[in-house]
Design a protein around this motif. Structure first.
Motif, PDB file in Angstrom:
ATOM      1  N   UNK A  43      -2.049   2.378   9.876  1.00 25.74           N
ATOM      2  CA  UNK A  43      -3.215   1.524  10.086  1.00 25.74           C
ATOM      3  C   UNK A  43      -4.316   1.761   9.055  1.00 25.74           C
ATOM      4  N   UNK A  44      -4.264   2.889   8.319  1.00 31.60           N
ATOM      5  CA  UNK A  44      -5.261   3.120   7.281  1.00 31.60           C
ATOM      6  C   UNK A  44      -4.902   2.453   5.968  1.00 31.60           C
ATOM      7  N   UNK A  45      -3.608   2.400   5.652  1.00 23.76           N
ATOM      8  CA  UNK A  45      -3.158   1.750   4.393  1.00 23.76           C
ATOM      9  C   UNK A  45      -2.770   0.317   4.708  1.00 23.76           C
TER      10      UNK A  45
ATOM     11  N   UNK B 261      -6.942  -4.261   7.636  1.00 23.18           N
ATOM     12  CA  UNK B 261      -7.770  -3.299   8.355  1.00 23.18           C
ATOM     13  C   UNK B 261      -8.981  -2.896   7.521  1.00 23.18           C
ATOM     14  N   UNK B 262      -8.761  -2.663   6.222  1.00 23.30           N
ATOM     15  CA  UNK B 262      -9.884  -2.281   5.357  1.00 23.30           C
ATOM     16  C   UNK B 262     -10.929  -3.393   5.327  1.00 23.30           C
ATOM     17  N   UNK B 263     -10.445  -4.625   5.206  1.00 23.58           N
ATOM     18  CA  UNK B 263     -11.385  -5.749   5.088  1.00 23.58           C
ATOM     19  C   UNK B 263     -12.132  -5.998   6.392  1.00 23.58           C
ATOM     20  N   UNK B 264     -11.387  -6.062   7.506  1.00 21.82           N
ATOM     21  CA  UNK B 264     -11.993  -6.447   8.786  1.00 21.82           C
ATOM     22  C   UNK B 264     -12.791  -5.301   9.413  1.00 21.82           C
ATOM     23  N   UNK B 265     -12.311  -4.075   9.272  1.00 25.90           N
ATOM     24  CA  UNK B 265     -12.954  -2.958   9.964  1.00 25.90           C
ATOM     25  C   UNK B 265     -14.057  -2.337   9.114  1.00 25.90           C
ATOM     26  N   UNK B 266     -13.763  -2.037   7.818  1.00 26.98           N
ATOM     27  CA  UNK B 266     -14.726  -1.312   6.983  1.00 26.98           C
ATOM     28  C   UNK B 266     -15.814  -2.235   6.456  1.00 26.98           C
ATOM     29  N   UNK B 267     -15.383  -3.421   5.938  1.00 21.82           N
ATOM     30  CA  UNK B 267     -16.354  -4.258   5.243  1.00 21.82           C
ATOM     31  C   UNK B 267     -16.969  -5.332   6.156  1.00 21.82           C
ATOM     32  N   UNK B 268     -16.135  -6.030   6.946  1.00 21.74           N
ATOM     33  CA  UNK B 268     -16.699  -7.049   7.832  1.00 21.74           C
ATOM     34  C   UNK B 268     -17.162  -6.457   9.171  1.00 21.74           C
TER      35      UNK B 268
ATOM     36  N   UNK C  97      -6.973   8.200   4.400  1.00 21.69           N
ATOM     37  CA  UNK C  97      -7.958   7.381   3.677  1.00 21.69           C
ATOM     38  C   UNK C  97      -7.667   5.898   3.880  1.00 21.69           C
ATOM     39  N   UNK C  98      -8.716   5.101   3.988  1.00 21.12           N
ATOM     40  CA  UNK C  98      -8.553   3.650   3.944  1.00 21.12           C
ATOM     41  C   UNK C  98      -8.255   3.253   2.498  1.00 21.12           C
ATOM     42  N   UNK C  99      -7.082   2.680   2.252  1.00 25.35           N
ATOM     43  CA  UNK C  99      -6.680   2.266   0.906  1.00 25.35           C
ATOM     44  C   UNK C  99      -6.029   0.888   0.984  1.00 25.35           C
ATOM     45  N   UNK C 100      -6.000   0.224  -0.144  1.00 18.97           N
ATOM     46  CA  UNK C 100      -5.421  -1.122  -0.201  1.00 18.97           C
ATOM     47  C   UNK C 100      -4.346  -1.171  -1.274  1.00 18.97           C
TER      48      UNK C 100
ATOM     49  N   UNK D  41     -11.681   3.665   0.540  1.00 20.88           N
ATOM     50  CA  UNK D  41     -12.642   2.769   1.188  1.00 20.88           C
ATOM     51  C   UNK D  41     -13.144   3.359   2.508  1.00 20.88           C
ATOM     52  N   UNK D  42     -12.908   4.663   2.675  1.00 23.76           N
ATOM     53  CA  UNK D  42     -13.332   5.313   3.904  1.00 23.76           C
ATOM     54  C   UNK D  42     -12.189   6.124   4.498  1.00 23.76           C
ATOM     55  N   UNK D  43     -12.245   6.356   5.781  1.00 28.33           N
ATOM     56  CA  UNK D  43     -11.201   7.158   6.417  1.00 28.33           C
ATOM     57  C   UNK D  43     -10.997   6.694   7.855  1.00 28.33           C
ATOM     58  N   UNK D  44      -9.724   6.794   8.313  1.00 24.37           N
ATOM     59  CA  UNK D  44      -9.361   6.496   9.700  1.00 24.37           C
ATOM     60  C   UNK D  44      -8.982   7.816  10.366  1.00 24.37           C
ATOM     61  N   UNK D  45      -9.629   8.139  11.490  1.00 30.22           N
ATOM     62  CA  UNK D  45      -9.386   9.396  12.200  1.00 30.22           C
ATOM     63  C   UNK D  45      -8.873   9.069  13.601  1.00 30.22           C
ATOM     64  N   UNK D  46      -7.724   9.658  13.974  1.00 36.11           N
ATOM     65  CA  UNK D  46      -7.120   9.472  15.295  1.00 36.11           C
ATOM     66  C   UNK D  46      -7.125  10.812  16.023  1.00 36.11           C
ATOM     67  N   UNK D  47      -7.502  10.791  17.311  1.00 32.91           N
ATOM     68  CA  UNK D  47      -7.657  12.031  18.081  1.00 32.91           C
ATOM     69  C   UNK D  47      -6.942  11.875  19.432  1.00 32.91           C
ATOM     70  N   UNK D  48      -6.200  12.925  19.799  1.00 26.35           N
ATOM     71  CA  UNK D  48      -5.541  12.956  21.105  1.00 26.35           C
ATOM     72  C   UNK D  48      -5.723  14.351  21.691  1.00 26.35           C
TER      73      UNK D  48
END
Length: 756
Positions: A86-88, A92-99, A189-192, A204-211
């Protein structure tokens, strides 16, 4: 089943373990005597029971420990894979990080991961480390982070995840303490990737998942693994809090710091067993202790030997199977196993009215790579090719190496030829550009022949013969192509064999001859030189086209003898041309890659020039772009040697292959010949005007001459001359003609001094 794998065949089980088996049989005899004593001394049963129970409990404890450790690793790996998935992701980069579209992020990432995988928190950060999206235990999360999600090591983990290769992002995962409980944490890392309007070479940022490893999760593990009292203990577990039968597994942070321990009580099958049998066997065991000790000692010895011999036999059998069925270099299925697979598939297709395809692949240009760069590079290239081929087929298909640079595919359960076309299109796409091998870029192709089973044949002995015919037909039609078998190919194969046989004696029988075509100076309109064109007139076959026999000559090695005959003949004819013209001229001949791999070629050409009193600058050697792309150190050395001696190197048919500026700068070229496909067409026009203009400008800038091939009209001549082209060649001046006609043509009044 993975591509190229197959169920191993049964092998002879006799082998290196025979001595060990004989020893085991000898021990069996001794055990029989001991068993006779056991019938009298049953007390030994108690010792065996106690030891067996203890071993069972120890074994159960170790297994439970392995299971818990394995599930920790699996949870971390799954979380890391999810973060990359989901990070690459461009959307996701466009909708979550930028929009910052929270609805989209909830539906596609946050809520989905919580519900599907039971995650407790999903965090999206921008490149400044600001929280742009978050969910925590089912609720939306806003900056700043709640205290429960702030943990030592989280920032370091995110920083390591961002510091990655953005063309292939790698996740970073580990366990941290969050909200006083351990938690699985993974960051990517968020990458495209292309195609995208965003920068592909930066984060473009980072996605962190925690359980969280909370009580509910521990309870589910305890139920799955049949263990009791599974709990997390922070710090070091004390002796009072841990029983003698408990298992302890340390939890470590990504940098190795201790977080605490998982403690549990495993199942104890040995103790349950003792509780059942001890009352009945206690008395007998006291009486039979001595006999039991003897039995136990021999049993342990027997078990150890049997186990060791079993492991040796298994290891030997695996080695033998591997050697018998797989290629040692590439790991692909080898020829014998592939033949069995094809035979099995042929029978299956015949019984069930299904179809399969055998694809026979031969690498274009591999021999030149192997000869010039060495076998080590060739082996590395074969391994790379094997991976590319495996990536083009399905899991149920097979990839095999037949030897050398030959590979075979078995495509099972196909519907029609279009299924095969899709696979071959992907293979050709992979080989359309040069492959990168270390710091080298090597251009090879994959010529393939295809046989459909049972449409083309149901005879196993004919499958590979037909596939080889189709593969050769693909090679003759060009680089990196394929052909399906047809009945006409068998006749063509017979014709090719006849062609090869006759060509080997064609030069000695005087069947080869030369035609010449003038090359004119566009500035003065005079003859600057001629190009020699090889022809073959066979009494048996008639006039044979160069496109038909040149390839056969290179494959058979006859090109070496023919090439030197051409060089001697053109120098002899050049003397007549210069005598008739009254001035110096140049002679152009084509040189193959095989000839340029011979370091003795410059010396032999020098000897011919001295024999006929000519200078190296009067002999132009024409080479093709495909020869340059191989980056052969040997061929490069020969080319540099020829240029240093004064020979003029000409790049023929420029623009039809890999026309890269780097190759023009690397090799000592004197002239570029612009392919006639850019010039010919409508007799009053020049096609691809801008391209021709660019080629001429580039050549002039690099200090090279240019020859425009295929000039058919005065308008074309005038146009290319205006672009700055140096020389022209084509039917406007003369078609290829015998020497006597060129001698008459060259003495026309407009022929005056000109020499490129």
């Amino acid at each position: 089943m993975p591509a190229g794998s197959a169920a191993p065949r049964s092998l002879d089980r006799e082998g290196s373990g025979n001595d060990g088996l004989a020893l085991i049989r000898s021990l069996n005899k001794g055990l029989i005597a001991s068993l006779a004593g056991i019938l009298v001394c049953m007390a030994s049963v108690l010792v065996v029971v106690f030891l067996t129970a203890s071993n069972l409990d120890d074994y159960a404890g170790e297994k439970s420990r392995e299971k818990v450790a394995r599930v920790l690793n699996l949870e971390l790996r799954q979380l890391a894979n999810l973060s990359v998935e989901y990070g690459w992701w461009n959307e996701a980069v466009d909708m979550l990080v930028y929009q910052r579209d929270r609805d989209w992020a909830d539906a596609n990432i946050g809520s989905y991961l919580e519900e599907r995988y039971g995650l407790d928190a999903v965090l999206g950060l921008n490149v400044q480390g600001e929280l742009v999206y978050g969910r925590y235990q089912g609720d939306a999360l806003a900056s700043p982070l709640p205290a429960g999600l702030i943990a030592d090591g989280l920032a370091d983990l995110i920083e390591r995840a961002i510091d990655t290769d953005y063309a292939d992002p790698q996740p970073v995962s580990g366990m941290l303490i969050m909200a006083d409980v351990p938690a699985f944490v993974a960051a990517t890392t968020f990458a495209v990737y292309e195609p995208t309007d965003r920068a592909i070479d930066q984060s473009h940022g980072a996605l962190v998942l925690i359980k969280f490893i909370d009580e509910d999760l521990l309870a589910s593990w305890a139920k799955d693994f049949q263990i009791r009292d599974l709990a997390f203990v922070p710090g070091n577990p004390s002796a009072e809090g841990v029983g003698s039968t408990s298992q302890v597994l340390p939890l470590l942070a990504p940098r190795g710091e201790g977080l605490g321990f998982l403690v549990w009580t495993p199942e104890q099958p040995g103790r349950r067993f003792l509780a059942m049998v001890l009352p009945w066997t206690g008395g007998a065991a006291l009486i039979m202790a001595l006999a039991g000790l003897i039995f136990y000692t021999k049993l342990r010895r027997y078990s150890a030997l049997a186990h060791r011999q079993f492991l040796e036999l298994v290891a030997n059998r695996r080695v033998l199977l591997r050697q018998a069925q797989f290629d040692f270099l590439t790991g692909l299925v080898n020829r014998p196993l592939f033949l069995e697979l094809v035979a099995h598939e042929t029978n299956r297709c015949f019984r069930h009215n299904e179809k399969a395809a055998v694809v026979y692949i031969d690498l274009d240009g591999f021999k030149a790579v192997n000869d010039s760069l060495g076998h080590d590079v060739g082996d590395e290239l074969l391994c790379l090719v094997a991976q590319e081929l495996k990536g083009s087929v399905r899991r149920e298909d097979y990839v095999a190496r037949f030897g050398g640079d030959e590979f075979c595919l078995l495509l099972t359960n196909i519907t029609d030829a279009e299924d095969v076309e899709r696979v071959l299109d992907d293979i050709h796409r992979r080989f359309a550009e040069p492959l990168q091998l270390g710091n080298r870029h090597i251009a090879i192709g994959a010529s393939a022949g295809v046989v459909i089973i049972p449409d083309d044949t149901a005879d196993r002995s004919s499958v590979f013969r037909y596939a080889d015919m189709a593969m050769y037909a693909a090679k003759t039609q060009g680089h990196n192509g394929h052909r399906f078998y047809s009945e006409e190919m068998e006749a063509q194969a017979r014709q090719r064999a006849i062609l090869k046989t006759l060509l080997l004696s064609a030069q000695t029988r005087g069947e080869l001859y030369l035609l010449y075509q003038p090359i004119c100076d566009l500035a003065t309109g005079t003859v600057a030189g001629v190009e020699a064109l090889l022809r073959w007139r066979s009494p048996e076959l008639g006039e044979v086209l160069p496109s038909e026999f040149i390839t056969v000559a290179e494959e058979s090695g006859a090109i070496d003898v023919i090439g030197m005959w051409v060089a001697e003949q053109v120098l002899k004819d050049l003397c007549q041309l210069e005598q008739r013209a009254g001035r110096a001229l140049t002679m152009s001949i084509n040189v193959s890659a095989r000839q340029l791999r011979d370091p003795g070629l410059p010396d032999r050409l020098d000897a011919l020039l001295r024999q006929y009193g000519q200078e190296p600058s009067q002999l132009k050697l024409e080479i093709t772009e495909s020869l340059l792309i191989v980056e052969s150190d040997n061929e490069h050395s020969v080319l540099k040697d020829l240029a240093a001696r004064g020979y003029q190197l000409v790049l023929d048919d420029f623009g039809t292959g890999y026309s890269a500026l780097g190759y023009l700068q690397k090799y000592p070229l004197h002239t570029i010949k612009i392919d006639k496909s850019f010039i010919s067409g409508d007799s009053s026009l020049v096609s691809n005007t801008s391209l021709v203009k660019s080629i001429v400008f580039m050549a002039n800038t690099m200090g090279m001459k240019t020859v425009a091939e295929g000039i058919e009209s005065p308008d074309q001549e005038t146009f290319v001359a205006a672009l700055g082209c140096s020389y022209g060649q084509g039917f406007l001046y003369s078609p290829p003609a015998p020497l006597d006609q060129i001698l008459n043509w060259i003495t026309q009044p407009e022929a005056s001094d000109s020499l490129p």
